[in-house]
Design an enzyme around this catalytic site. Structure first.
Site, PDB file in Angstrom:
ATOM      1  N   GLU A 160     -82.518  -4.025  -6.235  1.00 43.67           N
ATOM      2  CA  GLU A 160     -83.301  -4.196  -8.124  1.00 43.67           C
ATOM      3  C   GLU A 160     -82.815  -5.454  -7.845  1.00 43.67           C
ATOM      4  OE1 GLU A 160     -81.438  -1.727 -10.345  1.00 43.67           O
ATOM      5  OE2 GLU A 160     -80.440  -3.232 -11.392  1.00 43.67           O
TER       6      GLU A 160
ATOM      7  N   ASP B   8     -84.656   3.006 -15.224  1.00 44.99           N
ATOM      8  CA  ASP B   8     -83.558   1.776 -15.885  1.00 44.99           C
ATOM      9  C   ASP B   8     -83.429   1.127 -14.042  1.00 44.99           C
ATOM     10  OD1 ASP B   8     -83.278  -0.606 -18.442  1.00 44.99           O
ATOM     11  OD2 ASP B   8     -80.924   0.150 -17.125  1.00 44.99           O
TER      12      ASP B   8
ATOM     13  N   ARG C 177     -77.617   4.580 -11.727  1.00 43.94           N
ATOM     14  CA  ARG C 177     -77.365   3.107 -10.818  1.00 43.94           C
ATOM     15  C   ARG C 177     -78.684   3.731  -9.415  1.00 43.94           C
ATOM     16  NH1 ARG C 177     -75.101  -0.042 -13.402  1.00 43.94           N
ATOM     17  NH2 ARG C 177     -72.961  -1.323 -12.729  1.00 43.94           N
TER      18      ARG C 177
ATOM     19  N   HIS D 127     -83.342  -2.947 -15.913  1.00 45.91           N
ATOM     20  CA  HIS D 127     -81.897  -2.712 -15.889  1.00 45.91           C
ATOM     21  C   HIS D 127     -81.217  -3.611 -17.348  1.00 45.91           C
ATOM     22  CE1 HIS D 127     -77.841  -1.885 -13.578  1.00 45.91           C
ATOM     23  NE2 HIS D 127     -77.558  -1.993 -15.071  1.00 45.91           N
TER      24      HIS D 127
ATOM     25  N   LEU E 109     -71.255  13.626 -18.035  1.00 40.42           N
ATOM     26  CA  LEU E 109     -70.972  13.493 -19.195  1.00 40.42           C
ATOM     27  C   LEU E 109     -69.414  12.848 -19.921  1.00 40.42           C
ATOM     28  CD1 LEU E 109     -72.608  14.667 -22.025  1.00 40.42           C
ATOM     29  CD2 LEU E 109     -71.081  16.179 -21.385  1.00 40.42           C
ATOM     30  N   GLY E 110     -69.743  11.714 -19.099  1.00 38.49           N
ATOM     31  CA  GLY E 110     -68.729  10.636 -19.639  1.00 38.49           C
ATOM     32  C   GLY E 110     -69.540   9.980 -20.871  1.00 38.49           C
ATOM     33  N   ARG E 111     -68.499   8.797 -21.054  1.00 38.55           N
ATOM     34  CA  ARG E 111     -68.691   7.930 -22.278  1.00 38.55           C
ATOM     35  C   ARG E 111     -70.193   8.331 -23.189  1.00 38.55           C
ATOM     36  NH1 ARG E 111     -64.451   4.846 -20.278  1.00 38.55           N
ATOM     37  NH2 ARG E 111     -65.786   4.298 -18.433  1.00 38.55           N
ATOM     38  N   ILE E 112     -71.144   7.622 -21.736  1.00 36.70           N
ATOM     39  CA  ILE E 112     -72.013   7.074 -22.394  1.00 36.70           C
ATOM     40  C   ILE E 112     -73.027   8.718 -22.096  1.00 36.70           C
ATOM     41  CG2 ILE E 112     -74.246   6.034 -21.356  1.00 36.70           C
ATOM     42  CD1 ILE E 112     -73.318   4.094 -20.110  1.00 36.70           C
TER      43      ILE E 112
ATOM     44  N   ARG F  26     -67.589  15.610 -12.556  1.00 41.15           N
ATOM     45  CA  ARG F  26     -66.250  15.998 -11.651  1.00 41.15           C
ATOM     46  C   ARG F  26     -65.862  17.456 -11.994  1.00 41.15           C
ATOM     47  NH1 ARG F  26     -64.451  10.533 -10.316  1.00 41.15           N
ATOM     48  NH2 ARG F  26     -64.392  10.760 -12.372  1.00 41.15           N
ATOM     49  N   SER F  27     -65.839  17.821 -13.604  1.00 38.54           N
ATOM     50  CA  SER F  27     -65.071  18.679 -14.347  1.00 38.54           C
ATOM     51  C   SER F  27     -65.507  19.058 -15.612  1.00 38.54           C
ATOM     52  CB  SER F  27     -63.701  18.302 -14.507  1.00 38.54           C
ATOM     53  OG  SER F  27     -63.928  17.173 -15.416  1.00 38.54           O
TER      54      SER F  27
HETATM   55  P1  NAP Z   1     -67.115   7.472 -17.881  1.00 40.04           P
HETATM   56  O1  NAP Z   1     -67.137   7.739 -18.853  1.00 40.04           O
HETATM   57  O2  NAP Z   1     -66.779   7.276 -16.536  1.00 40.04           O
HETATM   58  O3  NAP Z   1     -68.136   8.526 -17.177  1.00 40.04           O
HETATM   59  C1  NAP Z   1     -68.680   9.274 -16.374  1.00 40.04           C
HETATM   60  C2  NAP Z   1     -69.109  10.354 -15.923  1.00 40.04           C
HETATM   61  O4  NAP Z   1     -69.909  10.790 -14.622  1.00 40.04           O
HETATM   62  C3  NAP Z   1     -68.100  11.453 -15.962  1.00 40.04           C
HETATM   63  O5  NAP Z   1     -68.404  12.141 -16.304  1.00 40.04           O
HETATM   64  C4  NAP Z   1     -68.035  11.708 -14.866  1.00 40.04           C
HETATM   65  O6  NAP Z   1     -67.240  13.008 -14.745  1.00 40.04           O
HETATM   66  C5  NAP Z   1     -69.391  11.503 -13.775  1.00 40.04           C
HETATM   67  N1  NAP Z   1     -69.569  11.216 -12.638  1.00 40.04           N
HETATM   68  C6  NAP Z   1     -68.754  10.831 -11.971  1.00 40.04           C
HETATM   69  N2  NAP Z   1     -68.457  10.891 -10.309  1.00 40.04           N
HETATM   70  C7  NAP Z   1     -69.164  12.064 -10.404  1.00 40.04           C
HETATM   71  C8  NAP Z   1     -69.769  12.619  -8.518  1.00 40.04           C
HETATM   72  N3  NAP Z   1     -69.402  12.004  -8.026  1.00 40.04           N
HETATM   73  N4  NAP Z   1     -70.412  13.620  -9.279  1.00 40.04           N
HETATM   74  C9  NAP Z   1     -70.446  13.780 -10.479  1.00 40.04           C
HETATM   75  N5  NAP Z   1     -70.641  13.544 -12.186  1.00 40.04           N
HETATM   76  C10 NAP Z   1     -69.658  12.020 -11.603  1.00 40.04           C
HETATM   77  O7  NAP Z   1     -69.039   6.073 -17.386  1.00 40.04           O
HETATM   78  P2  NAP Z   1     -69.774   5.827 -18.750  1.00 40.04           P
HETATM   79  O8  NAP Z   1     -69.093   4.519 -19.219  1.00 40.04           O
HETATM   80  O9  NAP Z   1     -70.368   6.564 -19.245  1.00 40.04           O
HETATM   81  O10 NAP Z   1     -70.960   5.075 -17.789  1.00 40.04           O
HETATM   82  C11 NAP Z   1     -71.652   5.792 -16.969  1.00 40.04           C
HETATM   83  C12 NAP Z   1     -72.771   5.024 -15.234  1.00 40.04           C
HETATM   84  O11 NAP Z   1     -73.880   4.182 -16.360  1.00 40.04           O
HETATM   85  C13 NAP Z   1     -71.460   3.189 -15.442  1.00 40.04           C
HETATM   86  O12 NAP Z   1     -70.306   3.488 -14.200  1.00 40.04           O
HETATM   87  C14 NAP Z   1     -72.447   2.632 -14.916  1.00 40.04           C
HETATM   88  O13 NAP Z   1     -72.957   2.626 -13.314  1.00 40.04           O
HETATM   89  C15 NAP Z   1     -73.957   3.017 -15.466  1.00 40.04           C
HETATM   90  N6  NAP Z   1     -74.498   2.462 -16.518  1.00 40.04           N
HETATM   91  C16 NAP Z   1     -76.123   1.355 -16.335  1.00 40.04           C
HETATM   92  C17 NAP Z   1     -76.531   1.307 -17.427  1.00 40.04           C
HETATM   93  C18 NAP Z   1     -77.515   0.306 -17.552  1.00 40.04           C
HETATM   94  O14 NAP Z   1     -78.452  -0.810 -17.556  1.00 40.04           O
HETATM   95  N7  NAP Z   1     -78.312   1.408 -17.001  1.00 40.04           N
HETATM   96  C19 NAP Z   1     -75.324   0.433 -18.682  1.00 40.04           C
HETATM   97  C20 NAP Z   1     -73.743   0.434 -18.332  1.00 40.04           C
HETATM   98  C21 NAP Z   1     -73.712   1.626 -17.618  1.00 40.04           C
HETATM   99  P3  NAP Z   1     -66.296  13.123 -15.260  1.00 40.04           P
HETATM  100  O15 NAP Z   1     -66.315  13.109 -16.453  1.00 40.04           O
HETATM  101  O16 NAP Z   1     -65.884  15.252 -14.673  1.00 40.04           O
HETATM  102  O17 NAP Z   1     -64.249  11.939 -14.132  1.00 40.04           O
END
Ligand code: NAP
Length: 313
Positions: free
Chosen positions: A256, A251, A227, A274, A147-150, A170-171
């Site tokens: 891929e 996606d 991913r 993707h 539950l980060g930005r996206i 993670r938290s």
């Molecule tokens: P973000 O803001 O850094 O959020 C990542 C979330 O994942 C956070 O809530 C984090 O936990 C959680 N997380 C990280 N490691 C973890 C683990 N080992 N176990 C459980 N939860 C974990 O990143 P974002 O901007 O939302 O982007 C997330 C990901 O989306 C990118 O890194 C990329 O892989 C993917 N993405 C895919 C596409 C696509 O085209 N399909 C496009 C953009 C991004 P905490 O909050 O506790 O730190």
């Protein structure tokens, strides 16, 4: 003044390639053979999954900056970069809306079987009787893994569908009203739709596995916009074949763009290439941020979007 020489390590949108050519002398990784060029390259630019490993960095002794076109940077060996004093940037934030929109599209597509319904109409099958009933999305339980930005942008949209949101990360986030579960398995047992939106890489590799699919159960759907590496893909294919889960919307994949035939032939999956951030508007915004990160580095001004590992340095 000599031009700044940079190396491109993946496909990039033509408008970004044009802008990079205007600002820098850009080389293509599969075209360089001249060792002097390798020595002159001071920055690397590439997509989120392009491989920038220790071996590549070792043949580019003067690289100081890696600008990733994407928010995920799991292809980059950040530990090796940090060790060598190399700065790594990415493009967070500007793609949240598009990825969340596509996640909702996949949720609706798997729940309401929109691609199959489209085929049903095109094939003329409707004259033989109505389409089968499907699963209601509004009000269903959605478990978000990451539950980060996206993830938050997805939660916002899902809230408009009156979905009951819970999550793992993670938290625990004390400021959010959603129930937290300590693992993907515990979360899966409580939801109708499990959606992965974490980073890739070693810390999340295979975290959605057979146990998680068993917990999600035969009425549950899995959505992956994170991913391919986050999922044990053979376990997912078995779970889909044996109806351990009801279906999936994907996606992202292992290896891929080569998608396994088993996956391509399953009737209970919706597959997109993707493309979650793939709109003109967002790819332009990502390009602008990737360019701004590079420009700031060379101007000696603060870099707009360093990866977290480089922020404390
Ligand atoms: P973000 O803001 O850094 O959020 C990542 C979330 O994942 C956070 O809530 C984090 O936990 C959680 N997380 C990280 N490691 C973890 C683990 N080992 N176990 C459980 N939860 C974990 O990143 P974002 O901007 O939302 O982007 C997330 C990901 O989306 C990118 O890194 C990329 O892989 C993917 N993405 C895919 C596409 C696509 O085209 N399909 C496009 C953009 C991004 P905490 O909050 O506790 O730190």
């Amino acid at each position: 003044m000599d031009p700044i020489e940079i190396l491109r390590v993946s496909n990039l949108p033509p408008f970004l390639v044009d802008d990079l050519h205007k600002a820098y002398l850009m080389h293509d990784n599969n075209h360089i053979t001249d060792p002097d060029v390798l020595k002159r390259v001071v920055a690397i630019v590439g997509g989120g999954e392009s491989k920038v490993d220790r071996k590549l960095l070792s043949i580019l002794p003067n690289v100081k900056m890696i600008s990733v076109f994407g928010v995920g940077y799991d292809g980059v060996d950040v530990a090796a970069a940090v060790e060598k004093g190399i700065t790594v940037s990415h493009t967070p934030g500007v793609l949240n809306d598009d990825v969340a929109d596509l996640a909702m599209g996949l949720l609706l597509s798997v729940a309401r079987q929109i691609p199959r319904a489209d085929q049903f109409v095109r094939a003329g099958d409707w004259v033989d009787g109505p389409f089968n009933l499907t699963k209601k999305l509004t009000g269903a339980r959605l478990g978000i893994v990451g539950l980060g930005r996206i993830g938050l942008a997805i939660a916002k949209r899902a809230s408009a569908f009156d979905m009951k949101i819970s999550y793992t990360a993670r938290s625990k986030k004390a400021e959010l009203p959603f129930p937290y579960y300590p693992s993907a398995k515990a979360l899966a047992a409580e939801v109708d739709f499990l959606l992965a939106i974490t980073p890739g890489g070693d810390s999340t590799r295979g975290m959605i596995n057979q146990e998680v699919f068993e917990a999600l159960g035969p009425k549950g759907f899995f959505i992956n916009v994170a991913r391919g590496s986050v999922v044990d893909q053979p376990a997912m294919i078995k779970a889909l074949e044996n109806k351990v889960i009801a279906g999936a919307g994907l996606d992202v994949y292992y290896d891929e763009p080569r998608i396994s035939p088993e996956l391509r032939h399953l009737p209970n999956v919706v597959l997109t290439p993707h493309m979650a951030s793939g709109t003109f508007e967002t790819r332009r915004a990502m390009a602008d941020l990737a360019l701004a990160n590079l420009a700031a580095y060379f101007a000696g001004t603060p870099i707009p979007a360093l990866v977290p590992e480089c922020q404390a340095l």
